[in-house]
Scaffold this motif. Sequence first.
Motif, PDB file in Angstrom:
ATOM      1  N   TYR A 191       0.836  -1.201   0.000  1.00  0.00           N
ATOM      2  CA  TYR A 191       0.000   0.000   0.000  1.00  0.00           C
ATOM      3  C   TYR A 191       0.872   1.253   0.000  1.00  0.00           C
ATOM      4  N   ALA A 192       0.254   2.374  -0.334  1.00  0.00           N
ATOM      5  CA  ALA A 192       0.975   3.647  -0.304  1.00  0.00           C
ATOM      6  C   ALA A 192       1.087   4.145   1.131  1.00  0.00           C
ATOM      7  N   PRO A 193       2.146   4.877   1.455  1.00  0.00           N
ATOM      8  CA  PRO A 193       2.267   5.460   2.796  1.00  0.00           C
ATOM      9  C   PRO A 193       1.077   6.361   3.092  1.00  0.00           C
ATOM     10  N   ARG A 194       0.610   6.344   4.324  1.00  0.00           N
ATOM     11  CA  ARG A 194      -0.544   7.153   4.710  1.00  0.00           C
ATOM     12  C   ARG A 194      -0.113   8.521   5.243  1.00  0.00           C
ATOM     13  N   TYR A 195       1.061   8.579   5.877  1.00  0.00           N
ATOM     14  CA  TYR A 195       1.474   9.800   6.578  1.00  0.00           C
ATOM     15  C   TYR A 195       2.582  10.518   5.813  1.00  0.00           C
ATOM     16  N   ALA A 196       2.382  11.809   5.599  1.00  0.00           N
ATOM     17  CA  ALA A 196       3.384  12.622   4.920  1.00  0.00           C
ATOM     18  C   ALA A 196       4.560  12.898   5.852  1.00  0.00           C
ATOM     19  N   GLN A 197       5.677  13.291   5.269  1.00  0.00           N
ATOM     20  CA  GLN A 197       6.830  13.745   6.047  1.00  0.00           C
ATOM     21  C   GLN A 197       7.221  15.113   5.517  1.00  0.00           C
ATOM     22  N   THR A 198       6.705  16.138   6.168  1.00  0.00           N
ATOM     23  CA  THR A 198       6.858  17.518   5.718  1.00  0.00           C
ATOM     24  C   THR A 198       8.034  18.178   6.422  1.00  0.00           C
ATOM     25  N   ALA A 199       8.833  18.923   5.673  1.00  0.00           N
ATOM     26  CA  ALA A 199       9.956  19.650   6.265  1.00  0.00           C
ATOM     27  C   ALA A 199       9.418  20.680   7.254  1.00  0.00           C
ATOM     28  N   LEU A 200      10.109  20.855   8.358  1.00  0.00           N
ATOM     29  CA  LEU A 200       9.613  21.742   9.397  1.00  0.00           C
ATOM     30  C   LEU A 200       9.559  23.202   8.941  1.00  0.00           C
ATOM     31  N   ASP A 201      10.384  23.557   7.960  1.00  0.00           N
ATOM     32  CA  ASP A 201      10.369  24.938   7.476  1.00  0.00           C
ATOM     33  C   ASP A 201       9.347  25.146   6.356  1.00  0.00           C
ATOM     34  N   ASP A 202       8.525  24.138   6.091  1.00  0.00           N
ATOM     35  CA  ASP A 202       7.486  24.266   5.076  1.00  0.00           C
ATOM     36  C   ASP A 202       6.463  25.317   5.518  1.00  0.00           C
ATOM     37  N   PRO A 203       5.961  26.139   4.586  1.00  0.00           N
ATOM     38  CA  PRO A 203       4.964  27.164   4.948  1.00  0.00           C
ATOM     39  C   PRO A 203       3.739  26.581   5.659  1.00  0.00           C
ATOM     40  N   ALA A 204       3.412  25.329   5.383  1.00  0.00           N
ATOM     41  CA  ALA A 204       2.243  24.717   6.025  1.00  0.00           C
ATOM     42  C   ALA A 204       2.418  24.587   7.526  1.00  0.00           C
ATOM     43  N   PHE A 205       3.662  24.619   7.993  1.00  0.00           N
ATOM     44  CA  PHE A 205       3.942  24.476   9.417  1.00  0.00           C
ATOM     45  C   PHE A 205       4.195  25.822  10.094  1.00  0.00           C
ATOM     46  N   GLY A 206       3.804  26.896   9.438  1.00  0.00           N
ATOM     47  CA  GLY A 206       4.041  28.229   9.997  1.00  0.00           C
ATOM     48  C   GLY A 206       3.422  28.395  11.378  1.00  0.00           C
ATOM     49  N   ALA A 207       2.171  27.985  11.532  1.00  0.00           N
ATOM     50  CA  ALA A 207       1.491  28.134  12.819  1.00  0.00           C
ATOM     51  C   ALA A 207       2.142  27.250  13.884  1.00  0.00           C
ATOM     52  N   LEU A 208       2.594  26.064  13.472  1.00  0.00           N
ATOM     53  CA  LEU A 208       3.254  25.162  14.408  1.00  0.00           C
ATOM     54  C   LEU A 208       4.557  25.768  14.920  1.00  0.00           C
ATOM     55  N   ARG A 209       5.360  26.302  14.015  1.00  0.00           N
ATOM     56  CA  ARG A 209       6.636  26.912  14.414  1.00  0.00           C
ATOM     57  C   ARG A 209       6.401  28.104  15.334  1.00  0.00           C
ATOM     58  N   GLU A 210       5.429  28.912  14.988  1.00  0.00           N
ATOM     59  CA  GLU A 210       5.131  30.091  15.796  1.00  0.00           C
ATOM     60  C   GLU A 210       4.639  29.685  17.183  1.00  0.00           C
TER      61      GLU A 210
END
Length: 264
Positions: free
Chosen positions: A77-96
């Motif tokens: 099967y295909a992987p279910r969970y992504a592995q996003t770089a921490l500096d990705d714009p999608a993680f802006g709120a998380l970093r803040e």
Amino acid sequence: MTTVAPDTGVGTLLRSWRERRRISQLELALRADSSARHISFIETGRSRPSEEMILRLAEHLGVPVRERNALLVVAGYAPRYAQTALDDPAFGALREGMQRLLQAYEPYPAIVVDGTYDVVAANRGMLVLAEGAAEHLLVPPVNAMRLTLHPRGLAPRIRNLREWRADLLDQMERQIALVRSAELRELYEEVAGYPVPEDSSPGPERSLPFALPLLIEHGGRTLSFVCSIATFNTPMDVTVSELAIETFLPADQATADHLHALSS
């Protein structure tokens, strides 16, 4: 990165996780709303589990997110969970949010580390702990284990080095057993090989009834901290699942007073 032998089936891997958790087939079946017979068939390769069954079993076995992807891939099967770089714009709120948390904890030390103990964020309170460390240990990405245990890092100032070192190495061994990371294993072998001064105290100068303290010298004083580690609940990304927020709480009033005096 997780590596899996090409001839290892998903049933074998699931059985390995079940045995590691010391759970019987019947107990796992009850937790996963299945039958012991079906679990047995999956583990022996007589039955191919669905994607949802793999994820359900992994959830009840406490399999880390990265390893859940590995189980899915082995099963076709295909992987279910992504592995996003921490500096990705999608993680802006998380970093803040993490940065606000670290700043709010000042003047007490706090850091965020990733799955290989590289520091991804830290507050000014960490300067107290890092003071005097060799410059090459402070070049990003700073590794928390290497900084702590290296002979030119914090180790010479840790009064209960043998006990604190043993606790950190035990923590790393438990992590390696979960993620089977070659990078983490290499780090463990490196820091476990650092020499320990012969005159290092075999036990803490001051003991606490509830936790092992970190006793570290600073400015002619012995500061005492207890460490707590927090992770994110129900992570849906490999990167987030491996982040840990480590905070150092003063274990006595003298330590708290000293940190507040430095900050002012």
